[in-house]
Write an enzyme that holds these catalytic residues in place. Structure first.
Site, short mmCIF file in Angstrom:
data_model
loop_
_atom_site.label_atom_id
_atom_site.label_comp_id
_atom_site.label_asym_id
_atom_site.label_seq_id
_atom_site.Cartn_x
_atom_site.Cartn_y
_atom_site.Cartn_z
N LYS A 130 0.88 -1.18 0.00
CA LYS A 130 0.00 0.00 0.00
C LYS A 130 0.91 1.22 0.00
O LYS A 130 2.06 1.14 0.44
CB LYS A 130 -0.88 0.01 1.26
CG LYS A 130 -2.15 0.81 1.11
CD LYS A 130 -3.26 0.06 0.41
CE LYS A 130 -4.43 0.96 0.11
NZ LYS A 130 -5.58 0.21 -0.44
N ASP A 170 -6.93 4.33 -4.68
CA ASP A 170 -7.61 4.18 -3.38
C ASP A 170 -8.23 5.55 -3.12
O ASP A 170 -8.44 6.32 -4.08
CB ASP A 170 -6.61 3.76 -2.29
CG ASP A 170 -7.31 3.34 -0.99
OD1 ASP A 170 -7.92 2.27 -0.95
OD2 ASP A 170 -7.28 4.11 0.00
P1 NDP Z 1 -13.32 7.60 -2.70
O1 NDP Z 1 -12.28 8.61 -2.45
O2 NDP Z 1 -13.87 7.42 -4.07
O3 NDP Z 1 -14.56 7.84 -1.72
C1 NDP Z 1 -14.43 7.89 -0.33
C2 NDP Z 1 -15.77 8.33 0.24
O4 NDP Z 1 -15.71 8.24 1.67
C3 NDP Z 1 -16.14 9.78 -0.08
O5 NDP Z 1 -17.52 9.91 -0.16
C4 NDP Z 1 -15.58 10.53 1.13
O6 NDP Z 1 -16.24 11.76 1.39
C5 NDP Z 1 -15.90 9.53 2.23
N1 NDP Z 1 -14.96 9.70 3.34
C6 NDP Z 1 -13.61 9.56 3.30
N2 NDP Z 1 -13.08 9.82 4.51
C7 NDP Z 1 -14.14 10.11 5.32
C8 NDP Z 1 -14.26 10.46 6.69
N3 NDP Z 1 -13.19 10.53 7.48
N4 NDP Z 1 -15.51 10.70 7.19
C9 NDP Z 1 -16.62 10.62 6.39
N5 NDP Z 1 -16.55 10.30 5.08
C10 NDP Z 1 -15.34 10.05 4.57
O7 NDP Z 1 -12.70 6.22 -2.14
P2 NDP Z 1 -13.16 4.75 -2.46
O8 NDP Z 1 -14.63 4.67 -2.60
O9 NDP Z 1 -12.28 4.21 -3.52
O10 NDP Z 1 -12.70 4.01 -1.11
C11 NDP Z 1 -13.55 3.91 0.02
C12 NDP Z 1 -13.02 2.83 0.95
O11 NDP Z 1 -12.96 1.59 0.24
C13 NDP Z 1 -11.60 3.05 1.49
O12 NDP Z 1 -11.52 2.48 2.78
C14 NDP Z 1 -10.74 2.24 0.53
O13 NDP Z 1 -9.51 1.85 1.12
C15 NDP Z 1 -11.64 1.05 0.32
N6 NDP Z 1 -11.35 0.27 -0.89
C16 NDP Z 1 -11.45 0.83 -2.13
C17 NDP Z 1 -11.22 0.08 -3.25
C18 NDP Z 1 -11.44 0.62 -4.61
O14 NDP Z 1 -11.41 -0.19 -5.56
N7 NDP Z 1 -11.69 1.88 -4.79
C19 NDP Z 1 -10.74 -1.32 -3.14
C20 NDP Z 1 -10.76 -1.84 -1.80
C21 NDP Z 1 -11.01 -1.04 -0.72
P3 NDP Z 1 -15.57 13.14 0.85
O15 NDP Z 1 -15.63 13.05 -0.64
O16 NDP Z 1 -16.45 14.19 1.45
O17 NDP Z 1 -14.17 13.14 1.40
#
Ligand code: NDP
Length: 451
Positions: A130, A170
């Protein structure tokens, strides 16, 4: 050495904390795995003798570097870049890059450790890594993001390669950032190689990658429910997050007849009692153009409730899909979900539930799919993107969709194999995922001897 001479779980964790002080997320991730693995290896001398868990919990390599870039006003800005290469026993290092101000070594070590077991569960030859930076993507212009990505790759290119380490996206790293990173890698090395996944379709990307994590988390729930003769159709679902994983989890839930009533982001959450349908989802984000509206605007448009600064777990539901970030379900929130009748949780995000909350879910016999199993669909399709790049071909979308569905079913079945409780119908998917993920990596490490 007699078995009684081996360190126990408490001694192991005390040593880990002493060697890695203040890294609370890393401690949490290791404990979650170690608690199950210690139980499993209790009577298996070879894993003790070879110190396998101790070795997996010590990253092969950690690279930390300075990332200098110039903002649009000509100011020099400095961020910190990281790559944690945790373990490559079963294949080249593989795992995403996260750009977010909260990024630190503890978070990346926890993610790289988790990734090692997750990648093993997919059945594909991928080790765990990572990386990322404390760079805040929000409020930056396209040019600033490009300059940052190029500077990040100026150092990273030395440590990655299609047979060495293959990063992906990510939080904060999507198609745009992958494009800038890949362009710079190609320029620096004069090689067109599958060194990153999540690429655009024009330059080696794979169909289905963008949907894979969200869809996979829903498939995992579908399989858990099917095992107990139930289904998603008609169930009230809570989704947190509004990013990549949350959007596609919501899309698939709607498709399967689930009634999704919440989504969230760092501003708060929306509660739409009538349910989010396909049109409403495309108001939050148009999945084709990626155009987004704020959740507050959604609430105004569709007369839904907007709860600023809050998380959605108080809302009564049947199923919950945490898809935002780590530790977003506290123990109290887990208890609220259980009290409100939630029967299933599938973790789209990485480690979204606090340790005590997981214990409560398992104790209450909630169908609980931990992130290393539930969100493995994304990296599985990334693994298949690597295969397509090596063979210089692109498979058809239907083929990949069907491979994703099968991989998730196999992950489910591995969890059942190692997680089924004796004398009960209940499957502890946390235990199942930890042991199945551990066994493959551990056996490969034993084959290599002490290296
Ligand atoms: P994105 O950046 O596309 O989306 C993240 C979302 O979570 C946004 O809506 C963001 O809101 C919200 N968010 C992030 N931090 C916080 C916080 N502290 N409090 C409240 N809301 C929060 O990321 P992904 O969808 O790609 O990833 C989401 C999760 O999934 C992570 O844990 C990632 O590690 C995991 N993951 C992702 C994969 C992938 O293929 N994308 C694969 C495996 C795991 P805002 O926009 O307002 O910041």
């Amino acid at each position: 050495m007699a078995l009684s001479d081996h360190v126990n779980l408490d001694q192991f964790m005390a040593g880990l904390k002493r060697r890695n002080p203040h890294e609370t997320e890393f401690h949490q991730a290791v404990y979650e795995v170690a608690a199950n693995v210690f139980d499993y290896i209790n009577d298996k001398e070879i894993y003790h003798e070879q110190q396998i868990l101790r070795r997996i919990a010590e990253p092969d390599r950690i690279i930390v570097f300075r990332v200098c870039w110039e903002d649009d006003k000509g100011n020099i800005r400095v961020n910190r870049g990281y790559r944690v290469q945790n373990n490559n026993a079963i294949g080249p290092y593989k795992g995403g890059l996260r750009f977010h101000p909260s990024v630190n070594l503890s978070i990346l070590k926890f993610l790289a450790f988790e990734q090692t077991f997750k990648n093993s569960l997919t059945g594909l030859p991928m080790g765990g890594a990572k990386g990322g930076s404390d760079f805040n993507i929000k409020g930056k212009s396209d040019n600033e993001v490009m300059r940052f990505c190029q500077s990040f790759m100026d150092e990273l290119y030395r440590h990655v390669g299609d047979d060495v380490d293959v990063p992906a996206g990510d939080i904060g790293v999507g198609a745009r950032e992958i494009g800038y990173l890949f362009g710079k890698y190609k320029r620096l090395t004069n090689r067109f190689a599958g060194v990153l996944t999540g690429k655009g379709m024009e330059y080696g990307g794979s169909p289905t990658r963008v949907e894979a994590t969200g869809y996979g988390a829903v498939y995992m729930m579908e399989d858990m429910l099917e095992r107990v003769d139930s289904h998603i159709d008609g169930k009230t679902c809570l989704v947190s997050g509004a990013g990549n994983v949350a959007q596609y989890a919501t899309e698939k839930l709607i498709h399967l007849g689930g009634n999704v009533v919440t989504m969230s982001d760092s501003s708060g959450f929306i509660y739409d009692r009538d349910g989010i349908d396909k049109d409403k989802l495309s108001f939050i984000v148009d999945l084709k153009t990626r155009r987004r509206h704020s959740l507050e605007n959604y609430a105004k448009e569709y007369k839904a409730e907007f709860h600023p600064g809050k998380r959605p777990w108080q809302v009564p539901c049947d199923l919950a899909f945490p898809c935002a970030t780590q530790n977003e379900i506290s123990r109290e929130e887990a208890q609220t979900l259980i009290g409100n009748g939630c029967i299933g949780v599938s973790e789209g995000a990485n480690m979204p539930t606090e340790q005590e909350g997981i214990k409560d879910f398992v104790k209450a016999k909630v169908l609980f799919a931990p992130s290393k199993a539930a969100n493995a669909g994304g990296v599985a399709i990334s693994g298949l993107e690597m295969s397509q790049n090596s063979a210089r071909i692109t498979w058809r979308e239907e083929e990949l969709q069907s491979l994703l569905r099968n991989i998730m079913r196999e992950i489910h079945d591995k969890c059942v194999e190692y997680g089924a409780a004796r004398g009960s119908d209940y499957v502890d998917y946390v235990r199942g995922a930890n042991i199945a993920g551990f066994k493959k990596v551990a056996d490969a490490m034993i084959a290599y001897g002490v290296v």
